[in-house]
Write a protein that holds these residues in place. Structure first.
Motif, PDB file in Angstrom:
ATOM      1  N   SER A 139       0.818  -1.210   0.000  1.00 58.17           N
ATOM      2  CA  SER A 139       0.000   0.000   0.000  1.00 58.17           C
ATOM      3  C   SER A 139       0.856   1.266   0.000  1.00 58.17           C
ATOM      4  O   SER A 139       2.007   1.274   0.421  1.00 58.17           O
ATOM      5  CB  SER A 139      -0.927   0.003   1.218  1.00 58.17           C
ATOM      6  N   SER A 183      -3.715  -0.793  -1.235  1.00 61.58           N
ATOM      7  CA  SER A 183      -4.376   0.512  -1.157  1.00 61.58           C
ATOM      8  C   SER A 183      -3.482   1.620  -1.706  1.00 61.58           C
ATOM      9  O   SER A 183      -2.274   1.639  -1.485  1.00 61.58           O
ATOM     10  CB  SER A 183      -4.734   0.840   0.297  1.00 61.58           C
ATOM     11  N   ASP A 184      -4.122   2.567  -2.405  1.00 62.24           N
ATOM     12  CA  ASP A 184      -3.473   3.792  -2.861  1.00 62.24           C
ATOM     13  C   ASP A 184      -2.122   3.516  -3.522  1.00 62.24           C
ATOM     14  O   ASP A 184      -1.118   4.139  -3.205  1.00 62.24           O
ATOM     15  CB  ASP A 184      -3.291   4.753  -1.683  1.00 62.24           C
ATOM     16  N   SER A 185      -2.131   2.583  -4.463  1.00 59.19           N
ATOM     17  CA  SER A 185      -0.882   2.226  -5.148  1.00 59.19           C
ATOM     18  C   SER A 185      -0.959   2.537  -6.641  1.00 59.19           C
ATOM     19  O   SER A 185      -0.105   2.105  -7.407  1.00 59.19           O
ATOM     20  CB  SER A 185      -0.554   0.752  -4.917  1.00 59.19           C
ATOM     21  N   ASN A 186      -2.002   3.271  -7.046  1.00 56.70           N
ATOM     22  CA  ASN A 186      -2.129   3.762  -8.421  1.00 56.70           C
ATOM     23  C   ASN A 186      -2.318   2.642  -9.434  1.00 56.70           C
ATOM     24  O   ASN A 186      -1.924   2.777 -10.597  1.00 56.70           O
ATOM     25  CB  ASN A 186      -0.906   4.608  -8.792  1.00 56.70           C
ATOM     26  N   LEU A 187      -2.938   1.554  -9.015  1.00 55.27           N
ATOM     27  CA  LEU A 187      -3.263   0.480  -9.946  1.00 55.27           C
ATOM     28  C   LEU A 187      -4.501   0.853 -10.752  1.00 55.27           C
ATOM     29  O   LEU A 187      -5.352   1.623 -10.297  1.00 55.27           O
ATOM     30  CB  LEU A 187      -3.509  -0.825  -9.186  1.00 55.27           C
ATOM     31  N   GLU A 188      -4.615   0.288 -11.934  1.00 57.98           N
ATOM     32  CA  GLU A 188      -5.739   0.628 -12.799  1.00 57.98           C
ATOM     33  C   GLU A 188      -6.186  -0.609 -13.564  1.00 57.98           C
ATOM     34  O   GLU A 188      -5.588  -1.682 -13.483  1.00 57.98           O
ATOM     35  CB  GLU A 188      -5.338   1.737 -13.774  1.00 57.98           C
ATOM     36  N   ASN A 198      -7.639   3.276  -5.279  1.00 58.63           N
ATOM     37  CA  ASN A 198      -7.152   3.046  -6.633  1.00 58.63           C
ATOM     38  C   ASN A 198      -8.306   3.433  -7.550  1.00 58.63           C
ATOM     39  O   ASN A 198      -9.144   2.605  -7.918  1.00 58.63           O
ATOM     40  CB  ASN A 198      -6.751   1.582  -6.818  1.00 58.63           C
ATOM     41  N   LEU A 229      -9.388   1.504 -10.741  1.00 60.26           N
ATOM     42  CA  LEU A 229      -9.492   0.055 -10.627  1.00 60.26           C
ATOM     43  C   LEU A 229     -10.966  -0.321 -10.745  1.00 60.26           C
ATOM     44  O   LEU A 229     -11.798   0.151  -9.963  1.00 60.26           O
ATOM     45  CB  LEU A 229      -8.926  -0.392  -9.270  1.00 60.26           C
ATOM     46  N   THR A 231     -12.669   2.931  -5.422  1.00 57.07           N
ATOM     47  CA  THR A 231     -12.455   2.179  -6.649  1.00 57.07           C
ATOM     48  C   THR A 231     -13.695   2.378  -7.517  1.00 57.07           C
ATOM     49  O   THR A 231     -14.644   3.056  -7.104  1.00 57.07           O
ATOM     50  CB  THR A 231     -12.215   0.684  -6.382  1.00 57.07           C
TER      51      THR A 231
END
Length: 609
Positions: free
Chosen positions: A150, A175-180, A201, A204, A229
Motif C-alpha cells: 500500500s 491501497s493507494d498504489s495507483n493500480l488501474e 485506486n 481500478l 475504486t
C-alpha cells in the motif's frame, strides 16, 4: 516468546555447564558414576538449543536461513523500482536488503521458521515508484500469506491476474498504489483471504460477476475495503444480492465507489457485519437499504448519497450501534424517538437533510454515551429540548441552520465535556444563559444570527478560542472578562446593539487573535491611546465598519493583516503613513463612505475605496 525461551535455555545451559565442571571436580574420586549422566545431559541441551529451529525467531540472529530463490526474487523486485515520493514518510525497509545477507533478517520480511520461505512481505509506505511488470519476481514468492504494498506508486500498472496466484494469501493490501484496469476474475481463486484492501485506486474497475465470485469463494473474508475504486458498472439493485453472498464479512467499505441509480428498498443481510460504509455515492438514489437482520452492526455511514424518504424504524433494533451517519441526503420526516433510545450510541450525524418537526425530548436522557450530535442544516422547529443540555459526555453539539425558537435552556447540568456548541442561524430569543458562558471545556461557541437580547454576562470559559455572537440584538457593554480569554482566536460581536465605550488597547491582550469584528454597532465607541503601538502578531482580519470611528484604529505591528474594513465611518483627513507600509499583506481594504481628503499614497490591485 520464543526469544525469551531461547535466552532462558542459554542461561540453563551455561549454569549446568559450570555446575557440571565443579561437580565432576568435587566428586571425581568417590562418585565417578555421575560423569556419564552429566555428559548425556549436556549433549541433550546442546541438541535442544542448536538443532531445533522452532526456537529461533525469524527476526533474530539465530533465524533459519532464507530460501535462496526467495532472497534472489526479493532483490530483483527491489531493483525494478526506485524510491520516490510517498504520501507518507517512507520507512525505507528495503535499505536493509543486502546481497549475501539472510533475507529473513530484512525489514518487512518474515520467513517460515521451518522451510525458510518468505510468508509475509510488508512494504507499505515504502515509496516504491515504477511500473509493475507482469513478469515481476514478486510472483515467485508463492508461499506468501500476507502482502502489503500500500501507498506506493505503481503508475500505469494493472492489477495483474498473477496476484491471484498466491494461493495461501490471507491478507492483501494494495491501497493507494495507483493500480488501474479491470479486476481479473481470477481474484476469486484467493479463497483463503481474510482481509482485502484495494482502497483509493480510482481507476481500478469491478465487474459484477468478479465481485460475486470473490464473495462466494472467499468464505473467510472479514475485511473488504473497496473505497474509491470504480464500481459504476454494478447495478444498484444487484448490490444486496452480491453482498448477501458473504456470511463472514465484518467490515465493508464502499465509500465513493461511484455506485449509481435508484436503489429499491432492498434487504442487505450480513450476519456478521459490524462496520458498513456506503457514503458519498452521490448518484445512488432511492430509499435507505434495509439492514434489520444485520444486528451486529456498530458503525453505519450512508452519508453523501441521494437517499430519500423517512428514517426507518429498524435502526432502533440495532442495539450494538455506536455510530450512525445519514448526513447529506434528502431524508425527510421527523426523527423516530426510538432512534434516540440506542444505549451505546456515541456518534449521530443527521445534518444536511430535510428533516423536520421537533427534536424528541423524552428519549434524549437515554443517550448517556453520546459524544457527537449534529442536526444542522435541517428544518427542525420548536424549542431546544432541555434534556439535551443534561448529557454529560457530549463533546460537540451542532443544531445550527434550523428553525428552532424560544430561549436557550437555562439549566445546564451536563456539558462538562462540551468542546463545540453551534446554535447559529435559528430563531432563538431571550438571553444567553450565564451557565453557557462558564462551561469549563468549551472551545467554540457560535450563537450568531438569532434574536438574542439583553446583556452579555461575565465569561469564564477560559478555554474558548472562537466566540461568535454576531447578528443578534445584544445590548449594553462588552464584558471586561472577554479580555481574559487568552486563547481566543476569533471574536465576532458585529451586528448587535452594543453601546460601550472601550479602549482599543484591551484587544491587544488577546495575543492569539486572528479575527476581530465589531462592525455595525452604531452606539459602540472605541478610544485609542496616543503614541501606543498595538501588537497584534496573528491578526489577519479586522472589521470595524459602521461604528462611527473618527480616527484610525491601529498602528504598530500587524504583520499578518489580510483584510481591513473601516467603511461607513467618520474618518477624515489623510490616510496615515503606516497604512501603505502594510499593503504587502493586505488583499482586501475597504475605506469607502468616509471623509478622507487624500488617498493618493494608496495603490493596490484589490482595494475597495
Amino acid at each position: 516468546m520464543k526469544y525469551c525461551v531461547f535466552n532462558l535455555a542459554i542461561n540453563i545451559y551455561v549454569a549446568f555447564f559450570v555446575i557440571s565442571i565443579r561437580t565432576l571436580t568435587f566428586f571425581s574420586i568417590g562418585f565417578l558414576s555421575i560423569e556419564p549422566f552429566m555428559a548425556w545431559f549436556l549433549l541433550f541441551l546442546h541438541l535442544f538449543l542448536f538443532h531445533f529451529p522452532s526456537f529461533s525467531s525469524s527476526s533474530s540472529s539465530f533465524n533459519f536461513s532464507c530460501h535462496h530463490n526467495d532472497s534472489s526474487a526479493l532483490l530483483q523486485f527491489k531493483s525494478s523500482f526506485i524510491i520516490g515520493f510517498s504520501q507518507c514518510v517512507p520507512l525505507l525497509k528495503t535499505a536493509t536488503w543486502k546481497n549475501g545477507t539472510d533475507c529473513c533478517s530484512w525489514n518487512g520480511v518474515t520467513c517460515d521458521t521451518v522451510s525458510g520461505h518468505v510468508i509475509d512481505l510488508n512494504l507499505g509506505c515504502e515509496g516504491l515508484t515504477g511500473t509493475f511488470n507482469p513478469n515481476s519476481t514478486l510472483f515467485h514468492l508463492v508461499h506468501l500469506q500476507t502482502l502489503n504494498l500500500s501507498y506506493n506508486d505503481f503508475f500505469d500498472s494493472h492489477f495483474h491476474y498473477k496476484f491471484c496466484g498466491f494461493q495461501s494469501l490471507t491478507h492483501l493490501d494494495l491501497s493507494d498504489s495507483n493500480l488501474e484496469g479491470e479486476i481479473p476474475t481470477q481474484i476469486s481463486h484467493l479463497s483463503k483471504l481474510q482481509s482485502l484492501h484495494l482502497s483509493e485506486n480510482y481507476d481500478l474497475i469491478w465487474k459484477e460477476t468478479t465481485l460475486k465470485r470473490l464473495l462466494q469463494n472467499a468464505t473467510d473474508l472479514r475485511e473488504l475495503f473497496l473505497d474509491s475504486t470504480d464500481m459504476s458498472s454494478i447495478r444498484p439493485n444487484s448490490i444486496a444480492l452480491l453482498l448477501n453472498q458473504s456470511l463472514s464479512l465484518v467490515t465493508l467499505n464502499l465509500h465513493y465507489t461511484r455506485l449509481s441509480g435508484k436503489l429499491k428498498r432492498s434487504l442487505i443481510c450480513l450476519a456478521s457485519i459490524q462496520e458498513l460504509d456506503m457514503s458519498y455515492n452521490d448518484e445512488l438514489q432511492g430509499q435507505l437499504p434495509e439492514l434489520s437482520c444485520s444486528t451486529s452492526l456498530r458503525i453505519i455511514d450512508l452519508s453523501g448519497c441521494a437517499f430519500e424518504g423517512e428514517i426507518p424504524m429498524y435502526f432502533s433494533n440495532l442495539t450494538h450501534l455506536t455510530s450512525l451517519t445519514l448526513s447529506n441526503n434528502n431524508l425527510n420526516g421527523s426523527i423516530p424517538s426510538s432512534l434516540l433510545t440506542l444505549p451505546r450510541l456515541t456518534f449521530l450525524h443527521l445534518y444536511s437533510n430535510q428533516l423536520s418537526g421537533r427534536i424528541p425530548n423524552a428519549s434524549l436522557p437515554n443517550l448517556q454515551h453520546l459524544i457527537h450530535l449534529d442536526l444542522s442544516k435541517n428544518l427542525f422547529s420548536g424549542q431546544i429540548p432541555s434534556s439535551l443540555f443534561n448529557l454529560n459526555q457530549l463533546y460537540t453539539l451542532d443544531c445550527s441552520k434550523n428553525k428552532l425558537e424560544g430561549p436557550i435552556p437555562n439549566k445546564t447540568t451536563g456539558f462538562q465535556e462540551l468542546n463545540d456548541l453551534r446554535l447559529n442561524d435559528n430563531l432563538l430569543n431571550g438571553t444567553i444563559p450565564s451557565s453557557l458562558l462558564s462551561l469549563p471545556s468549551l472551545v467554540h461557541l457560535v450563537l450568531s444570527n438569532n434574536r438574542l437580547t439583553r446583556h452579555i454576562t461575565a465569561i469564564s470559559s477560559y478555554s474558548l478560542k472562537k466566540l461568535d455572537l454576531s447578528g443578534n440584538k445584544l445590548q449594553g457593554n462588552i464584558p471586561k472578562s472577554i479580555f481574559n480569554l487568552a486563547n481566543l482566536t476569533l471574536l465576532d460581536l458585529s451586528s448587535n446593539n452594543l453601546s460601550d465605550v472601550i479602549d482599543f488597547q484591551h484587544f491587544s491582550k488577546l495575543q492569539y487573535l486572528k479575527t476581530l469584528s465589531l462592525s455595525h454597532n452604531s452606539q459602540l465607541s472605541l478610544t485609542f491611546e496616543p503614541n501606543v503601538n498595538y501588537n497584534f502578531s496573528y491578526l489577519s482580519k479586522l472589521d470595524l465598519s459602521s461604528i462611527n470611528l473618527t480616527e484610525f484604529p491601529i498602528s504598530g505591528k500587524v504583520p499578518l493583516l489580510d483584510s481591513l474594513d473601516l467603511s461607513n465611518n467618520k474618518l477624515n483627513g489623510k490616510v496615515p503613513d503606516w497604512l501603505p507600509e502594510t499593503m504587502n499583506s493586505l488583499t482586501f481594504l475597504n475605506l469607502s463612505q468616509n471623509m478622507f481628503t487624500s488617498i493618493d499614497q494608496i495603490s493596490m490591485k484589490n482595494e475597495q475605496l
